[in-house]
Design a protein around this motif. Structure first.
Motif, PDB file in Angstrom:
ATOM      1  N   MET A  71       7.399  50.547 -19.920  1.00 48.21           N
ATOM      2  CA  MET A  71       6.347  51.567 -19.848  1.00 48.21           C
ATOM      3  C   MET A  71       4.979  50.912 -19.851  1.00 48.21           C
ATOM      4  N   SER A  81       0.077  57.055 -16.819  1.00 45.68           N
ATOM      5  CA  SER A  81       0.186  58.064 -17.869  1.00 45.68           C
ATOM      6  C   SER A  81       0.905  59.315 -17.354  1.00 45.68           C
ATOM      7  N   ARG A 126       4.585  58.100 -18.000  1.00 47.38           N
ATOM      8  CA  ARG A 126       4.941  58.046 -19.423  1.00 47.38           C
ATOM      9  C   ARG A 126       5.121  59.451 -19.988  1.00 47.38           C
ATOM     10  N   GLY A 127       6.224  59.672 -20.643  1.00 51.53           N
ATOM     11  CA  GLY A 127       6.465  60.965 -21.253  1.00 51.53           C
ATOM     12  C   GLY A 127       7.081  61.959 -20.278  1.00 51.53           C
ATOM     13  N   MET A 149      10.045  57.523 -24.821  1.00 50.02           N
ATOM     14  CA  MET A 149      10.487  56.504 -25.770  1.00 50.02           C
ATOM     15  C   MET A 149      10.732  57.070 -27.154  1.00 50.02           C
ATOM     16  N   ALA A 175       2.755  56.427 -25.167  1.00 49.67           N
ATOM     17  CA  ALA A 175       4.092  56.565 -24.592  1.00 49.67           C
ATOM     18  C   ALA A 175       4.372  58.015 -24.203  1.00 49.67           C
ATOM     19  N   ARG A 176       3.619  58.976 -24.775  1.00 47.22           N
ATOM     20  CA  ARG A 176       3.792  60.376 -24.375  1.00 47.22           C
ATOM     21  C   ARG A 176       2.969  60.699 -23.144  1.00 47.22           C
TER      22      ARG A 176
END
Lengths: 338, 317
Positions: A56, A86, A89-90, A95, B222-223
């Motif tokens: 990531m 971004s 990610r998510g 994670m 990470a979100r």
């Protein structure tokens, strides 16, 4: 294999804090297919968590250098800009962290954090997002979910927190789940519950999971395949059942040896691997495990061993793979009481 | 929450009692006779004795304290020896004046300090960090009476934008919230804001840097949260401590800065204390210390309660 979810080719990760150069990952090749669970196992400092977080690009941008190829969900993670990253990610990749108490913001409730994550990626209203958060809490089997949504992380038990962390990770229906030692901080009984939950969710949702652990038992519980890491390289990789029953690399053998059937028998000395992993700031020229390996010779110390395919997606990187069975037999004879 | 408030108030009571005892006794420790300033140098022994009796200075200290405390509880802090006016009125007028510049100074100090601290903590070791750290060190270390004089020279004497001294046009003592009066606030408040600004900036810098190094920030990234989203979380994590620091600073400022209030002839608590000490005006001194100490205790209480509201980890039970 058609379109793997994760593809690492010759991945190097190097940290450059002022005045230092730490080679944490040194040429990792790894492929994870859709719906596959892969466990990365190894000692602390073997580069498994670094590899996971690299997927990531979560390492501090300023002091980290990546090279090689890294594709997740068909996208080039190393080449993409901050905005695209971004978005990924998510949304596509999520994670789960080792210690949810540290990985969740302590001053926001769990509900607020999940709602925030959902609304970050999807145009939903507050109420709709909260309804989804409630479903997620039910899905990860948190009792009285409505009330728990309004709890702060410190108000829950370790197991509940990890369930909430999983709910948060699943908030935007990702295709890939990266789990960084998800059970290490938990009690033994809770560990099994969390592992079973992860396995169920993986089957229901068809997730690809990469799962970092130093607990081989946990890995055996959920993984389809395992990759053993040492000093930033994968030394052996293969289907879980095969790796557990027929390990080929001396390091894998030693690792498994410390949890042999007989290893924990009363009165028997616990097998350990002598020595310590190499300093990642000063890697040896040859095989990184040579210094601790009973079978290493000068040639091992001279060059990094090539990865060798052993059939059925099983591969290992050791020069003396073929000689090992014979060498082991000799050692077993010597060890017999005379 | 109500129970928590009551409990905290309960803790504050013995503190206040101790404070009042200390400030009564401390004043008596200092050498000299409280009546020297109002009696003529050649006053007869008889007159001295009469005055001692009138003010009650001839009784045992403990009795004096209890009488004083009893009256203080009824809002009567005695009569100023120097001006013969009730101490309570004098002190509250001074507190009111100081409160105006202290609150304004805290607001300026808190806003600028948080801004500098945030930039410095967020871009650690960059030129912006060094600049902000430099400004905050200057703020803490400059003698503020000197700073006050420089500001007066620049803004009053040279530019003639703002009045140099006083608390209202024509030396009037009636306050009003119009520009004619408010302009008198600006220079003293600005001078006063430098120290809290420096302290807040350094605290916030450390807080932001510490928060950013925590694992949950990686969790937020990470979100998929962008920098703005992460910043929002950082602010909420830092707010309770930053507020506590500024609350304490406001408490210190309430005591008034004798130097600043002297430079600007601002009729605040610092000015009043100064007067009371030099005139050996015991009732005025005791009264003002007590009121200031009580303000400090209450302010701390307020800050505690605010922190509890903002940070869920602080137990409310």
């Amino acid at each position: 294999m058609s379109d793997p979810m994760i593809r690492l080719r010759e991945l190097y990760v190097e940290f450059n804090p002022p005045g230092k150069r730490i080679q944490a990952v040194n040429g990792v090749d790894l492929t994870v297919d859709r719906g596959e669970v892969v466990a990365l196992i190894g000692e602390s400092g073997s580069g498994k968590s670094v590899t996971l977080r690299a997927m990531m690009r979560l390492h501090p941008e300023k002091t980290t250098r990546y090279s090689g190829a890294l594709e997740v969900a068909g996208q080039d993670v190393l080449g993409m800009g901050g905005g695209a990253l971004s978005q990924l990610r998510g949304k596509r990749v999520a994670m789960i962290f080792q210690e949810p108490l540290l990985a969740l913001d302590p001053v926001y409730t769990l509900g607020e954090q999940i709602v925030e994550a959902i609304r970050r990626h999807e145009p939903l209203g507050r109420a709709e997002a909260r309804a989804r958060a409630l479903q997620l809490f039910e899905r990860v089997r948190i009792p009285s979910p409505e009330r728990r949504l309004d709890a702060y992380p410190h108000e829950m038990s370790g197991g509940m927190r990890q369930r909430a962390m999983i709910a948060l990770a699943l908030a935007c229906n990702p295709q890939v789940l990266l789990a960084d030692e998800p059970t290490t901080a938990l009690d033994a009984t809770v560990q099994i519950q969390i592992l079973l939950l992860l396995r169920d969710l993986q089957r229901e949702l068809g997730l690809s999971i990469v799962f970092v652990t130093h607990d081989i038992g946990a890995a055996a519980e959920v993984a389809d395949r395992m990759a053993v890491m040492y000093a930033g390289r994968i030394v052996e990789e293969g289907p879980a059942s095969e790796l557990l029953t027929r390990p080929r690399h001396p390091y894998t053998r030693a690792l498994l040896g410390s949890r042999d059937e007989g290893a924990l028998r009363k009165g028997r000395r616990l097998d350990t691997i002598g020595g310590a992993p190499p300093d990642l700031a000063r890697l040896p020229a040859g095989c990184a495990f040579a210094a601790r390996c009973a079978f290493a010779d000068d040639a091992c110390r001279a060059a990094v061993p090539e990865r060798r395919e052993l059939g059925a997606r099983h591969a290992a990187a050791c020069r003396r793979l073929d000689e090992l069975p014979a060498l082991l037999a000799v050692r077993a004879d010597e060890a017999l009481p005379s | 929450m109500t129970g928590y408030l009551l409990r905290r108030l309960g803790y504050a009571l013995p503190i206040m009692l101790g404070v009042s005892f200390l400030c009564f006794m401390l004043v008596h420790l200092s050498p000299g006779d409280p009546l020297v300033s109002i009696l003529p140098a050649d006053a007869s022994a008889e007159l001295q004795r009469q005055m001692m009796q009138l003010y009650g200075f001839d009784r045992p200290l403990l009795e004096q304290f209890l009488r004083w405390l009893w009256r203080a509880l009824h809002g009567d802090l005695g009569t100023s020896i120097a001006t013969s006016r009730p101490v309570t009125g004098e002190v509250f007028r001074a507190v009111g004046n100081t409160l105006m510049i202290a609150v304004l100074a805290s607001l300026i100090g808190f806003s600028l300090g948080s801004l500098f601290g945030f930039v410095a903590g967020y871009f650690r070791n960059s030129w912006a960090d060094r600049l902000a750290s430099f400004v905050s060190v200057i703020g803490v270390s400059l003698p503020n009476y000197w700073l006050g004089m420089v500001l007066v020279i620049v803004f009053s004497a040279q530019l003639m934008w703002l009045p140099a001294t006083g608390a209202g046009p024509g030396g009037s003592s009636d306050w009003a919230w119009d520009w004619a009066h408010v302009q008198y606030l600006i220079l003293p408040a600005l001078t006063m804001s430098f120290i809290p600004m420096g302290i807040v900036a350094r605290t916030v810098r450390a807080l932001v840097a510490d928060t950013l190094s925590q694992e949950f920030v990686v969790g937020l990234r990470a979100r998929g949260l962008g920098e703005l989203g992460v910043l929002r979380h950082v602010v909420k994590n830092c707010a309770p401590t930053a507020l506590a620091v500024v609350g304490l600073q406001l408490g210190y400022l309430l005591g008034g800065s004798i130097l600043i209030e002297t430079v600007f002839s601002w009729p605040g608590t610092g000015f009043l204390l100064n007067q009371a000490i030099f005139q050996r005006d015991l009732p005025l001194l005791q009264g003002s210390i007590l009121i200031l100490a009580l303000f400090f205790v209450l302010l701390n209480l307020l800050v505690d309660v605010l922190q509890t509201v903002l940070d869920p980890r602080i137990e409310r039970g």
